[in-house]
Scaffold this motif. Structure first.
Motif, short mmCIF file in Angstrom:
data_model
loop_
_atom_site.label_atom_id
_atom_site.label_comp_id
_atom_site.label_asym_id
_atom_site.label_seq_id
_atom_site.Cartn_x
_atom_site.Cartn_y
_atom_site.Cartn_z
N SER A 77 -33.46 -48.92 -12.40
CA SER A 77 -33.88 -50.33 -12.35
C SER A 77 -35.38 -50.45 -12.54
CB SER A 77 -33.47 -50.96 -11.01
OG SER A 77 -32.08 -51.01 -10.91
N SER A 78 -36.14 -49.58 -11.90
CA SER A 78 -37.59 -49.59 -12.05
C SER A 78 -38.00 -49.30 -13.50
CB SER A 78 -38.21 -48.54 -11.11
OG SER A 78 -39.56 -48.32 -11.42
N MET A 79 -37.34 -48.35 -14.11
CA MET A 79 -37.66 -47.99 -15.49
C MET A 79 -37.18 -49.06 -16.47
SD MET A 79 -36.95 -43.88 -15.34
CE MET A 79 -37.68 -43.52 -16.95
N GLN A 80 -36.09 -49.75 -16.14
CA GLN A 80 -35.62 -50.87 -16.98
C GLN A 80 -36.66 -51.98 -17.01
OE1 GLN A 80 -31.57 -51.45 -15.16
NE2 GLN A 80 -31.19 -52.33 -17.17
N ARG A 81 -37.20 -52.31 -15.85
CA ARG A 81 -38.21 -53.39 -15.78
C ARG A 81 -39.42 -53.07 -16.66
NH1 ARG A 81 -36.46 -53.32 -10.43
NH2 ARG A 81 -38.17 -51.99 -9.74
N ARG A 82 -39.72 -51.79 -16.85
CA ARG A 82 -40.86 -51.39 -17.68
C ARG A 82 -40.45 -51.15 -19.13
NH1 ARG A 82 -42.67 -46.40 -14.78
NH2 ARG A 82 -40.65 -46.53 -13.77
N GLY A 83 -39.17 -51.36 -19.45
CA GLY A 83 -38.70 -51.22 -20.83
C GLY A 83 -38.50 -49.80 -21.30
N LEU A 84 -38.46 -48.82 -20.38
CA LEU A 84 -38.35 -47.42 -20.76
C LEU A 84 -36.90 -46.99 -21.00
CD1 LEU A 84 -40.88 -45.96 -18.17
CD2 LEU A 84 -41.29 -46.49 -20.59
N VAL A 85 -35.98 -47.62 -20.29
CA VAL A 85 -34.55 -47.33 -20.43
C VAL A 85 -33.77 -48.63 -20.38
CG1 VAL A 85 -34.73 -45.03 -19.34
CG2 VAL A 85 -34.12 -47.01 -17.95
N ALA A 86 -32.54 -48.55 -20.83
CA ALA A 86 -31.59 -49.66 -20.69
C ALA A 86 -30.38 -49.11 -19.96
CB ALA A 86 -31.19 -50.18 -22.07
N ARG A 87 -29.63 -49.99 -19.37
CA ARG A 87 -28.39 -49.60 -18.72
C ARG A 87 -27.27 -50.35 -19.43
NH1 ARG A 87 -27.27 -49.23 -12.23
NH2 ARG A 87 -25.09 -48.63 -12.43
N GLU A 88 -26.30 -49.58 -19.94
CA GLU A 88 -25.22 -50.17 -20.74
C GLU A 88 -23.88 -49.67 -20.23
OE1 GLU A 88 -25.94 -49.08 -24.80
OE2 GLU A 88 -27.89 -50.10 -24.85
N SER A 89 -22.84 -50.45 -20.48
CA SER A 89 -21.48 -50.01 -20.17
C SER A 89 -21.12 -48.83 -21.05
CB SER A 89 -20.48 -51.14 -20.42
OG SER A 89 -20.69 -52.19 -19.53
N CYS A 90 -20.32 -47.92 -20.51
CA CYS A 90 -19.86 -46.77 -21.29
C CYS A 90 -18.90 -47.26 -22.36
CB CYS A 90 -19.13 -45.77 -20.41
SG CYS A 90 -20.16 -44.95 -19.21
N PRO A 91 -19.10 -46.85 -23.61
CA PRO A 91 -18.18 -47.28 -24.67
C PRO A 91 -16.75 -46.80 -24.42
CG PRO A 91 -20.14 -46.21 -25.60
CD PRO A 91 -20.21 -46.06 -24.11
N GLN A 92 -16.57 -45.59 -23.86
CA GLN A 92 -15.24 -45.03 -23.63
C GLN A 92 -14.60 -45.56 -22.36
OE1 GLN A 92 -18.08 -43.26 -23.63
NE2 GLN A 92 -18.08 -41.91 -25.39
N ASP A 93 -15.40 -46.02 -21.42
CA ASP A 93 -14.88 -46.44 -20.11
C ASP A 93 -15.73 -47.61 -19.61
OD1 ASP A 93 -14.07 -46.72 -17.48
OD2 ASP A 93 -14.81 -44.78 -16.83
N GLY A 94 -15.25 -48.81 -19.78
CA GLY A 94 -16.01 -50.00 -19.42
C GLY A 94 -16.39 -50.09 -17.95
N ARG A 95 -15.74 -49.27 -17.09
CA ARG A 95 -16.07 -49.31 -15.66
C ARG A 95 -17.36 -48.56 -15.36
NH1 ARG A 95 -11.18 -46.55 -13.14
NH2 ARG A 95 -11.53 -45.36 -15.01
N GLY A 96 -17.67 -47.53 -16.14
CA GLY A 96 -18.86 -46.74 -15.92
C GLY A 96 -20.05 -47.30 -16.67
N SER A 97 -21.23 -46.79 -16.33
CA SER A 97 -22.41 -47.21 -17.08
C SER A 97 -23.25 -46.00 -17.44
CB SER A 97 -23.23 -48.24 -16.30
OG SER A 97 -23.72 -47.69 -15.11
#
Length: 160
Positions: A77-97
Motif C-alpha cells: 500500500s505504501s509503495m502503491q501510493r508512491r507509484g512504485l507498484v500496482a496491486r491487481e487481481s490474479c488473471p488465473q484466480d480472481g480471488r487472489g491478488s
C-alpha cells in the motif's frame, strides 16, 4: 534448562548479531540517503523486477520477503501510493491478488541499484576474500534452506 553456548560459539553469535545489525543499519541509511527507498522497498522492487511479467502473487511475495500478510499489505500500500507498484487481481484466480512492478518502480530501481551495490561493496564485500565469500554463501544458503523447510513444515502442519 537449555545448555549455554561455549565461549567460542557465544563470541561468534554476538559478533554476528552486532555486525549484522550495524551492516543492515548502514545499508538502510545509505539506501534512504541515495534513493529515499527503505530496504524493504528495494527488496520488493528487486523481486518483482526478476519475476515473470514483473508480477508476483501476494502470498509468494510475502513468503520471499519473510513478511506476514498484514505487513506485506502495508508495504505494498505504501509503495502503491508512491507509484512504485500496482496491486491487481490474479488473471488465473480472481480471488487472489498480485503485486506488479510499475514503470516508475522499475526506473526507481534502476536509479537506486548502482548506489546500493556500491554500499554493499563498501560495507561488506570489499572486506572479504574469495574464500570468505564462498564460506558465507555456503553457510547462509544451508541455513536458509533449513529455516524455509522448517517454516513450510510448521505452516502445513501447525499443530504437529
Amino acid at each position: 534448562m537449555t545448555e549455554s553456548l561455549d565461549r567460542t560459539r557465544l563470541a561468534a553469535w554476538r559478533a554476528y548479531i552486532e555486525a549484522s545489525q550495524r551492516l543492515f543499519t548502514q545499508l538502510e541509511e545509505d539506501l534512504r540517503a541515495d534513493s529515499a527507498l527503505s530496504f524493504a522497498d528495494y527488496h520488493v522492487l528487486v523481486l518483482l523486477s526478476e519475476a515473470p511479467g514483473q508480477r508476483l502473487r501476494m502470498g509468494e511475495l510475502a513468503s520471499r520477503l519473510v513478511f506476514s500478510p498484514s505487513r506485506l499489505t502495508y508495504q505494498i500500500s505504501s509503495m502503491q501510493r508512491r507509484g512504485l507498484v500496482a496491486r491487481e487481481s490474479c488473471p488465473q484466480d480472481g480471488r487472489g491478488s498480485e503485486a506488479v512492478l510499475t514503470a516508475a518502480g522499475l526506473l526507481t530501481l534502476r536509479d537506486a541499484a548502482p548506489h546500493h551495490l556500491n554500499s554493499v561493496r563498501t560495507n561488506l564485500m570489499d572486506d572479504l576474500d574469495d574464500a570468505e565469500v564462498a564460506c558465507l554463501t555456503r553457510i547462509f544458503e544451508r541455513l536458509g534452506r533449513r529455516l524455509r523447510a522448517e517454516r513450510d513444515a510448521s505452516t502445513t502442519h501447525p499443530h504437529s
